[in-house]
Write a protein that holds these residues in place. Structure first.
Motif, PDB file in Angstrom:
ATOM      1  N   ASP A  48      -2.660   0.984  -0.945  1.00 26.04           N
ATOM      2  CA  ASP A  48      -2.806  -0.394  -1.433  1.00 26.04           C
ATOM      3  C   ASP A  48      -4.253  -0.864  -1.358  1.00 26.04           C
ATOM      4  OD1 ASP A  48      -0.150  -0.492  -2.010  1.00 26.04           O
ATOM      5  OD2 ASP A  48       0.413  -1.834  -0.372  1.00 26.04           O
ATOM      6  N   ASP A  61      -6.109  -3.468   3.984  1.00 23.98           N
ATOM      7  CA  ASP A  61      -4.716  -3.802   3.711  1.00 23.98           C
ATOM      8  C   ASP A  61      -3.892  -3.466   4.959  1.00 23.98           C
ATOM      9  OD1 ASP A  61      -2.820  -4.544   1.291  1.00 23.98           O
ATOM     10  OD2 ASP A  61      -1.801  -2.985   2.446  1.00 23.98           O
ATOM     11  N   ALA A  94       2.960   2.479  -3.411  1.00 25.25           N
ATOM     12  CA  ALA A  94       2.949   1.066  -3.029  1.00 25.25           C
ATOM     13  C   ALA A  94       3.497   0.902  -1.621  1.00 25.25           C
ATOM     14  CB  ALA A  94       3.783   0.255  -4.017  1.00 25.25           C
TER      15      ALA A  94
END
Length: 260
Positions: free
Chosen positions: A157, A7, A151
């Motif tokens: 993530d 990510d 988040a």
């Protein structure tokens, strides 16, 4: 099966013009393979993105640029049989490849986009695009009762994405390119971005010519006692010595740089 999940956090949403600020890669067991904040080379600030990912310019000012880690990132990608991400095909991988990371896909390697797979499971129809509406990672994580982490931190993530991946495809995962969200991995050979062009600083003039001419005009004044020549001589000597001072400072800086 060598599974990795990745990510990123970025300065914006455009892979062609924005840059990576954080990249995290974990293996199939959730162990960290790579987790670094990244110094962008073409952006000084990113106020809109900062409101979301909370990564400020000060947080990355002492970090390394993406290409510093190019070999490490490329090796991790090329060793993987399965590369997992959330919107990985349309976002993460384009950012990584446009950032200058080359990739020669392992034979049989696949990319799994959890966002695409979950959209079908969530089942909300997108009338405009004629398919299933894409959902945020937060929605997917909540759907599978995953509430850990923060988040828009790429490591958290990535962990959330890996958790959802196993919920969708099983543990161990049963993967086939016939399944929604599963794609054949393709090589991406990209030309690495050259660093920002170095601005060359031209050597300032020494001022010696102006000084010499100023003394010559001063002699003309003493022979004629015409105030006009005195004014010219003073101006030439003033600006000549000023230019010479700048020249000396420039030369001293050059010597210091060479010594470093």
């Amino acid at each position: 099966m060598n599974i990795i999940c990745l990510d990123i956090e970025t300065t914006g949403l455009d892979p062609d013009s924005d840059e990576i600020l954080q990249l995290s890669i974990i293996d199939g067991a959730g162990e960290i393979l790579f987790n670094e904040y990244i110094l962008p080379t073409e952006h000084d600030c990113w106020p809109s993105a900062q409101k979301v990912n909370h990564i400020s310019p000060a947080m990355v000012q002492d970090c390394k640029p993406l290409l510093y880690y190019a070999d490490t990132i490329q090796r991790i990608l090329e060793d993987a049989d399965v590369i997992v991400g959330y919107n990985i095909r349309g976002f993460d991988l384009p950012f990584i490849f446009n950032g200058g990371i080359g990739y020669d896909a392992k034979p049989g390697a696949i990319v799994v986009d959890v966002m695409i797979a979950f959209a079908r499971i969530y089942g909300k129809h997108d009338d405009y695009h004629g398919g299933y509406k894409w959902q945020k990672l937060r929605t997917c994580a909540s759907y599978y009762s995953y509430y850990k982490g923060k988040a828009h931190n790429s490591l958290d993530d990535a962990r959330a994405t890996l958790f959802c991946f196993y919920k969708i495809f099983g543990d161990p995962p049963k993967l086939s390119r016939r399944l929604t969200g599963v794609y054949r991995s393709t090589s991406n050979f990209v030309k690495r971005k050259s660093p920002n062009p170095v601005k060359t600083v031209s050597t300032p003039k020494s001022g010696n010519l102006m000084i010499g001419f100023g003394f010559f005009v001063l002699l003309v004044f003493f022979s004629s006692f015409d105030p006009f020549w005195l004014v010219i001589a003073v101006l030439l000597l003033y600006f000549g010595f000023k230019r010479h001072k700048i020249y000396k400072i420039f030369k001293q800086d050059e010597v210091s740089k060479q010594a470093d």
